[in-house]
Design an enzyme around this catalytic site. Sequence first.
Site, mmCIF file in Angstrom:
data_model
loop_
_atom_site.group_PDB
_atom_site.id
_atom_site.type_symbol
_atom_site.label_atom_id
_atom_site.label_comp_id
_atom_site.label_asym_id
_atom_site.label_seq_id
_atom_site.Cartn_x
_atom_site.Cartn_y
_atom_site.Cartn_z
ATOM 1 N N GLY A 194 42.055 62.360 16.777
ATOM 2 C CA GLY A 194 43.141 63.279 17.109
ATOM 3 C C GLY A 194 43.327 63.535 18.584
ATOM 4 O O GLY A 194 43.697 62.633 19.342
ATOM 5 N N ILE B 7 41.217 64.123 20.969
ATOM 6 C CA ILE B 7 40.206 63.643 21.921
ATOM 7 C C ILE B 7 40.678 62.308 22.493
ATOM 8 O O ILE B 7 40.954 61.388 21.738
ATOM 9 C CB ILE B 7 38.848 63.427 21.224
ATOM 10 N N GLU C 8 42.824 67.815 1.013
ATOM 11 C CA GLU C 8 43.986 67.413 0.215
ATOM 12 C C GLU C 8 43.709 67.653 -1.271
ATOM 13 O O GLU C 8 42.557 67.760 -1.696
ATOM 14 C CB GLU C 8 44.233 65.905 0.403
ATOM 15 N N LYS D 96 39.036 55.045 11.306
ATOM 16 C CA LYS D 96 38.959 55.352 12.738
ATOM 17 C C LYS D 96 37.834 54.549 13.392
ATOM 18 O O LYS D 96 37.978 54.023 14.499
ATOM 19 C CB LYS D 96 38.737 56.846 12.926
#
Lengths: 434, 434
Positions: free
Chosen positions: B136, B138, B192, B207
Amino acid sequence: MDRPMRLGIAGLGTVGASLARLIASNKDAYALRAGRPIELVAVTARDRSKDRGVDLSGVQWFDDPVALASHAEIDLFVELVGGAEGAAFDSVKAALNRGLPVVTANKALLAHHGVQLAKLAQRKGTTIFFEAAAAGGIPIIKTMREGLRGNKVSRVYGILNGTCNYMLTRMEREGIAFDDCLKDAQRLGYAEADPTFDIGGFDAAHKLALLTSLAFGCEIDLDSIFIEGIAAVTTEDIEAAADLGYRIKLLAVAQRTESGIEQRVHPTMIPAYSALAQVDGVTNAVAVDTDLLGSILLVGPGAGGSATASAVLSDVLDAARGVSMPAFGLEPASLAPYKRARMRAHEGGYYIRLSVLDRVGAFASIARRMAENEISLESIVQRKRDGAGERDAAPVILITHETTEAAVRKALDAVSKDGHLKSEPRMVRIEALD
Amino acid sequence: MDRPMRLGIAGLGTVGASLARLIASNKDAYALRAGRPIELVAVTARDRSKDRGVDLSGVQWFDDPVALASHAEIDLFVELVGGAEGAAFDSVKAALNRGLPVVTANKALLAHHGVQLAKLAQRKGTTIFFEAAAAGGIPIIKTMREGLRGNKVSRVYGILNGTCNYMLTRMEREGIAFDDCLKDAQRLGYAEADPTFDIGGFDAAHKLALLTSLAFGCEIDLDSIFIEGIAAVTTEDIEAAADLGYRIKLLAVAQRTESGIEQRVHPTMIPAYSALAQVDGVTNAVAVDTDLLGSILLVGPGAGGSATASAVLSDVLDAARGVSMPAFGLEPASLAPYKRARMRAHEGGYYIRLSVLDRVGAFASIARRMAENEISLESIVQRKRDGAGERDAAPVILITHETTEAAVRKALDAVSKDGHLKSEPRMVRIEALD
């Protein structure tokens, strides 16, 4: 692949020699990363005969940095001479005047002349890079100039001096007094023979001056920084802080306030459970608070030849890729004048340690002085008496709620004058991290 | 100042709408930082009538991302549609085919097609940026691609999934069981409705796949990642870890080993005093170990509209400055094939929790199985019996010295078959941080 980028390095000290070795030994890797070969073609150094662990026989030697910057057939000038004036300043100007990009690790040069050099670079259509000038191997310059560019920064702060952090860490872990710790640090090479620049907070201030400009898009103003070193920090303060859930670090802080931008370097109490408080020894850390991100924190090595070389290399390879960027993020003409917020207006919590004489009414008088200055107290701890010399006095620790520097100074002046203290009051600022 | 950079955004969800608002409300600031005005000229979104807090009346609407990418008069295409295939993939290809630079936040797209897209970008002389695709807010992509470019990376690891870290933090602090914690996280919007992608470790793996390529200059290989989610972590493990001076985090780790590059995502015990262990809640962190730096650590927000927008903006402003960079640091043809190190060859310490039946010789038998597999033990703790159901069994915790995954699996299989355990053995890998 493009034509090679020819490099001239002024200064073959620890960092320069490390850079020369890395360029020689990682030729292929760096060529891939830069998109073109990197060739060291020119150097200056005081001693030509010294063995630097790298073959410099094919490299052109110049007598001084200015001659190299002015005349060498190079595409990039790397200044590793050091110092705010003299050869460093003159050679960087000479290189920029030729339109060459410049990479420097020189915090003093930039803290004093950064905006002027950025203007010169812009006029000549080139760039001055300085990743290594603050927080060593931590890529904080790139992060602030590029990575956080969409953000509005409200505060940047960090542990920017490895010597101070090393000493505070050892004082805390081993209970060693400041003077003994300093002697030991000097013996081990973690502190200079004249340690003033580090322990006085000046080194951290130079780095902060650069971060302030990047954070707030303003001109550099080293002289406005409030600086208090670590020489007065005692093991008693460190222990008392620990009891209260804090650790003491030398923090450098630049913060937007209602009256302007505060810049300050001083011993600071931070929550012991915070990530920043775990940063020990010579390690550095920088945190940035912004509107979009909340907070980010970067932790890494603040000094040392190879960490600094890593930062210089990042700039060299950026330059090789043709990256062109205003030094402080904005065109220098767009930098706002620095608007100073006075230290007396600083708002925050304070730790106060008083050595209170054993007299009726002493504590009531202290409490009254606090109240008169509208300082409310979060906690009051009477500590055990810590030494033979303190038999007639008791250490009292006050932690204030948020108040102002002016109020605390006024209250402590009044308490001192009231004559209830055995020694000068001690005060350490508390930094709120969230 | 240069001519404006015209932006097309595909997808006006949380991040896209946040980006549109920021561009509108920070017009002047971003123009200064980019060196030219940034103008949003084209968008796509399912619902044209929705109020997004920004005036989009002067903006051209397209029916779908591919149409926008193919036909809009733009200088930069921003893909915020999501998904590895379909509109996201097709629109990014369309934009690159026109020679347009692309900014995307789409980790799935890149984990599956990153190298292919990087090759297409290179052929067309343009760039694909993806700062927002990992960790995100960073700036880890820029840090690895540019800031650490002079370094040889030996390991990159971190906390890359906010949902998992939030849950593990609450399980630790409040002693809540996994299932209850998950329900609560879903109720509060931190997980979620179908939480598999997060708690199963798949999000972190996507990621990690990108960070591996940047760290080691190799092709992306999502399918080779060893993935173990957090669903089996119990409060007993968390408590036992705490007693032993550790905390449990879902770590994603890519590491150079003798046999290749290890990529793994699993619950991991790390020293409780480490800076990484202080990273709580939805916060992310990434650490990189290199030859020149030792270690650096970056901590910050891993998700959320404004943190992601911050990362997208950093790419947008880079593109506006004309920054041109191979997506994964090297020209895609120079990326090495990914050489997988098998998980069974993984070396490290292990935490093992056994529920040992109360029988003579049980413990001797366990110790023998460990010895047979050349596993030496650093500590052995017999914990208090923790539940009514455990009356005939005692929890035993073993911490091993460095050993291999294969040895531990073999030893635990043998111990299970010996019939001394009341339930399946639990195992958590320990990560050495220094």
